[in-house]
Scaffold this motif. Sequence first.
Motif, PDB file in Angstrom:
ATOM      1  N   LYS A   7       0.850  -0.994  -0.028  1.00  0.00           N
ATOM      2  CA  LYS A   7       0.056   0.055  -0.080  1.00  0.00           C
ATOM      3  C   LYS A   7       0.709   1.326  -0.180  1.00  0.00           C
ATOM      4  CE  LYS A   7      -4.205  -1.862   1.792  1.00  0.00           C
ATOM      5  NZ  LYS A   7      -5.048  -1.995   0.697  1.00  0.00           N
ATOM      6  N   GLU A   8       1.995   1.222   0.915  1.00  0.00           N
ATOM      7  CA  GLU A   8       2.989   2.150   0.801  1.00  0.00           C
ATOM      8  C   GLU A   8       3.228   2.650  -0.664  1.00  0.00           C
ATOM      9  OE1 GLU A   8       6.807   3.751   3.343  1.00  0.00           O
ATOM     10  OE2 GLU A   8       6.331   1.600   3.186  1.00  0.00           O
ATOM     11  N   GLN A   9       3.630   1.599  -1.211  1.00  0.00           N
ATOM     12  CA  GLN A   9       4.342   1.573  -2.617  1.00  0.00           C
ATOM     13  C   GLN A   9       3.319   2.491  -3.652  1.00  0.00           C
ATOM     14  OE1 GLN A   9       5.658  -1.971  -3.659  1.00  0.00           O
ATOM     15  NE2 GLN A   9       7.514  -1.885  -2.299  1.00  0.00           N
ATOM     16  N   MET A  10       1.952   2.043  -3.308  1.00  0.00           N
ATOM     17  CA  MET A  10       0.957   2.278  -4.411  1.00  0.00           C
ATOM     18  C   MET A  10       0.706   3.870  -3.945  1.00  0.00           C
ATOM     19  SD  MET A  10      -1.825  -0.651  -3.782  1.00  0.00           S
ATOM     20  CE  MET A  10      -3.110   0.103  -4.005  1.00  0.00           C
ATOM     21  N   LEU A  11       0.712   4.284  -2.821  1.00  0.00           N
ATOM     22  CA  LEU A  11       0.685   5.872  -2.310  1.00  0.00           C
ATOM     23  C   LEU A  11       1.734   6.656  -2.780  1.00  0.00           C
ATOM     24  CD1 LEU A  11      -1.327   5.186   1.052  1.00  0.00           C
ATOM     25  CD2 LEU A  11      -2.300   5.886  -1.111  1.00  0.00           C
ATOM     26  N   ASP A  12       2.614   6.005  -3.426  1.00  0.00           N
ATOM     27  CA  ASP A  12       3.978   6.674  -3.607  1.00  0.00           C
ATOM     28  C   ASP A  12       3.777   8.111  -3.868  1.00  0.00           C
ATOM     29  OD1 ASP A  12       6.594   6.940  -4.060  1.00  0.00           O
ATOM     30  OD2 ASP A  12       6.508   6.701  -6.114  1.00  0.00           O
ATOM     31  N   VAL A  15       3.003  13.139   0.426  1.00  0.00           N
ATOM     32  CA  VAL A  15       1.942  13.379   0.994  1.00  0.00           C
ATOM     33  C   VAL A  15       1.489  12.569   2.357  1.00  0.00           C
ATOM     34  CG1 VAL A  15      -0.700  13.942   1.300  1.00  0.00           C
ATOM     35  CG2 VAL A  15       0.461  14.910  -0.521  1.00  0.00           C
ATOM     36  N   PHE A  16       1.930  11.087   1.627  1.00  0.00           N
ATOM     37  CA  PHE A  16       1.659  10.174   2.801  1.00  0.00           C
ATOM     38  C   PHE A  16       3.167   9.626   3.226  1.00  0.00           C
ATOM     39  CE2 PHE A  16      -1.882   9.921  -0.225  1.00  0.00           C
ATOM     40  CZ  PHE A  16      -2.850   9.850   0.790  1.00  0.00           C
ATOM     41  N   SER A  17       2.998   9.214   4.622  1.00  0.00           N
ATOM     42  CA  SER A  17       4.416   8.869   5.183  1.00  0.00           C
ATOM     43  C   SER A  17       4.048   7.819   5.999  1.00  0.00           C
ATOM     44  CB  SER A  17       4.890   9.926   5.903  1.00  0.00           C
ATOM     45  OG  SER A  17       6.221   9.677   6.420  1.00  0.00           O
ATOM     46  N   ARG A  18       5.100   6.771   5.836  1.00  0.00           N
ATOM     47  CA  ARG A  18       4.884   5.499   6.709  1.00  0.00           C
ATOM     48  C   ARG A  18       5.413   5.936   8.055  1.00  0.00           C
ATOM     49  NH1 ARG A  18       5.630  -0.971   5.471  1.00  0.00           N
ATOM     50  NH2 ARG A  18       5.130  -1.679   7.742  1.00  0.00           N
ATOM     51  N   VAL A  19       4.899   6.146   9.159  1.00  0.00           N
ATOM     52  CA  VAL A  19       5.497   6.682  10.517  1.00  0.00           C
ATOM     53  C   VAL A  19       5.824   5.615  11.466  1.00  0.00           C
ATOM     54  CG1 VAL A  19       4.852   9.257  10.060  1.00  0.00           C
ATOM     55  CG2 VAL A  19       3.340   7.474  11.216  1.00  0.00           C
ATOM     56  N   ASP A  20       5.064   4.612  11.162  1.00  0.00           N
ATOM     57  CA  ASP A  20       5.117   3.730  12.434  1.00  0.00           C
ATOM     58  C   ASP A  20       5.250   2.158  11.781  1.00  0.00           C
ATOM     59  OD1 ASP A  20       5.245   2.513  14.813  1.00  0.00           O
ATOM     60  OD2 ASP A  20       3.671   3.920  15.584  1.00  0.00           O
ATOM     61  N   ASN A  26      -1.395  10.718   6.184  1.00  0.00           N
ATOM     62  CA  ASN A  26      -1.567  11.682   5.377  1.00  0.00           C
ATOM     63  C   ASN A  26      -1.019  12.923   5.935  1.00  0.00           C
ATOM     64  OD1 ASN A  26      -2.289  14.244   3.960  1.00  0.00           O
ATOM     65  ND2 ASN A  26      -4.068  13.030   2.945  1.00  0.00           N
ATOM     66  N   THR A  27       0.169  13.545   5.878  1.00  0.00           N
ATOM     67  CA  THR A  27       0.782  14.704   6.485  1.00  0.00           C
ATOM     68  C   THR A  27       0.179  15.841   6.499  1.00  0.00           C
ATOM     69  OG1 THR A  27       2.290  14.796   4.530  1.00  0.00           O
ATOM     70  CG2 THR A  27       3.098  13.424   6.487  1.00  0.00           C
ATOM     71  N   GLN A  28      -0.904  15.856   5.428  1.00  0.00           N
ATOM     72  CA  GLN A  28      -1.591  17.162   5.055  1.00  0.00           C
ATOM     73  C   GLN A  28      -2.694  17.263   6.290  1.00  0.00           C
ATOM     74  OE1 GLN A  28      -2.811  17.045   0.960  1.00  0.00           O
ATOM     75  NE2 GLN A  28      -0.857  18.189   0.250  1.00  0.00           N
ATOM     76  N   LEU A  54       1.129   6.642  18.687  1.00  0.00           N
ATOM     77  CA  LEU A  54       2.306   6.089  17.789  1.00  0.00           C
ATOM     78  C   LEU A  54       3.448   5.844  18.736  1.00  0.00           C
ATOM     79  CD1 LEU A  54       2.395   9.157  15.055  1.00  0.00           C
ATOM     80  CD2 LEU A  54       1.363   6.870  14.942  1.00  0.00           C
ATOM     81  N   SER A  55       4.509   5.087  18.305  1.00  0.00           N
ATOM     82  CA  SER A  55       5.501   4.624  19.018  1.00  0.00           C
ATOM     83  C   SER A  55       6.478   5.806  19.040  1.00  0.00           C
ATOM     84  CB  SER A  55       6.250   3.315  18.177  1.00  0.00           C
ATOM     85  OG  SER A  55       6.880   3.737  17.107  1.00  0.00           O
ATOM     86  N   LYS A  56       7.561   5.853  19.935  1.00  0.00           N
ATOM     87  CA  LYS A  56       8.664   6.770  19.972  1.00  0.00           C
ATOM     88  C   LYS A  56       9.268   7.077  18.608  1.00  0.00           C
ATOM     89  CE  LYS A  56      12.506   8.482  22.525  1.00  0.00           C
ATOM     90  NZ  LYS A  56      13.340   8.032  23.608  1.00  0.00           N
ATOM     91  N   VAL A  57       9.589   6.089  17.917  1.00  0.00           N
ATOM     92  CA  VAL A  57      10.135   6.134  16.614  1.00  0.00           C
ATOM     93  C   VAL A  57       9.196   6.767  15.700  1.00  0.00           C
ATOM     94  CG1 VAL A  57      11.002   4.662  14.650  1.00  0.00           C
ATOM     95  CG2 VAL A  57      11.490   4.234  17.046  1.00  0.00           C
ATOM     96  N   GLY A  58       7.872   6.414  15.561  1.00  0.00           N
ATOM     97  CA  GLY A  58       6.982   6.930  14.857  1.00  0.00           C
ATOM     98  C   GLY A  58       6.594   8.245  14.923  1.00  0.00           C
ATOM     99  N   ILE A  59       6.704   9.046  16.034  1.00  0.00           N
ATOM    100  CA  ILE A  59       6.536  10.507  16.357  1.00  0.00           C
ATOM    101  C   ILE A  59       7.931  11.041  15.942  1.00  0.00           C
ATOM    102  CG2 ILE A  59       6.655  11.905  18.213  1.00  0.00           C
ATOM    103  CD1 ILE A  59       4.187  11.106  17.958  1.00  0.00           C
ATOM    104  N   GLU A  60       9.060  10.278  16.116  1.00  0.00           N
ATOM    105  CA  GLU A  60      10.310  10.911  15.425  1.00  0.00           C
ATOM    106  C   GLU A  60      10.274  11.182  14.045  1.00  0.00           C
ATOM    107  OE1 GLU A  60      13.365   8.481  17.341  1.00  0.00           O
ATOM    108  OE2 GLU A  60      13.102   9.354  19.206  1.00  0.00           O
TER     109      GLU A  60
END
Length: 66
Positions: A7-12, A15-20, A26-28, A54-60
Motif C-alpha cells: 500500500k505504501e508503494q501504491m501511495l508513492d 503527502v503520505f508517510s509511513r511513520v510507524d 496523510n501529513t496534510q 504512535l511509537s516513539k520512533v513513529g513520532i520521531e
Amino acid sequence: MESLSTKEQMLDSPVFSRVDRGTITNTQHIYKINAKRQICALLSPEGTVISINLSKVGIERLMRVL
C-alpha cells in the motif's frame, strides 16, 4: 490481503508517510503532535479530530517529515 508495504508503494507520494510499523499518515491532515504523550491528532475534511497513538520512533519519523 495486501501488505502495508504494498500500500505504501501504491501511495508513492510525499503527502503520505509511513511513520510507524503499522501506520501510514496523510501529513496534510496533521493537526497537532504531542511528542511527550506520543499522540498525533489528524483533522478530517469533515472537521473531526482523530487521535492516533504512535511509537516513539513513529513520532520521531513524523517530526522529521514535517
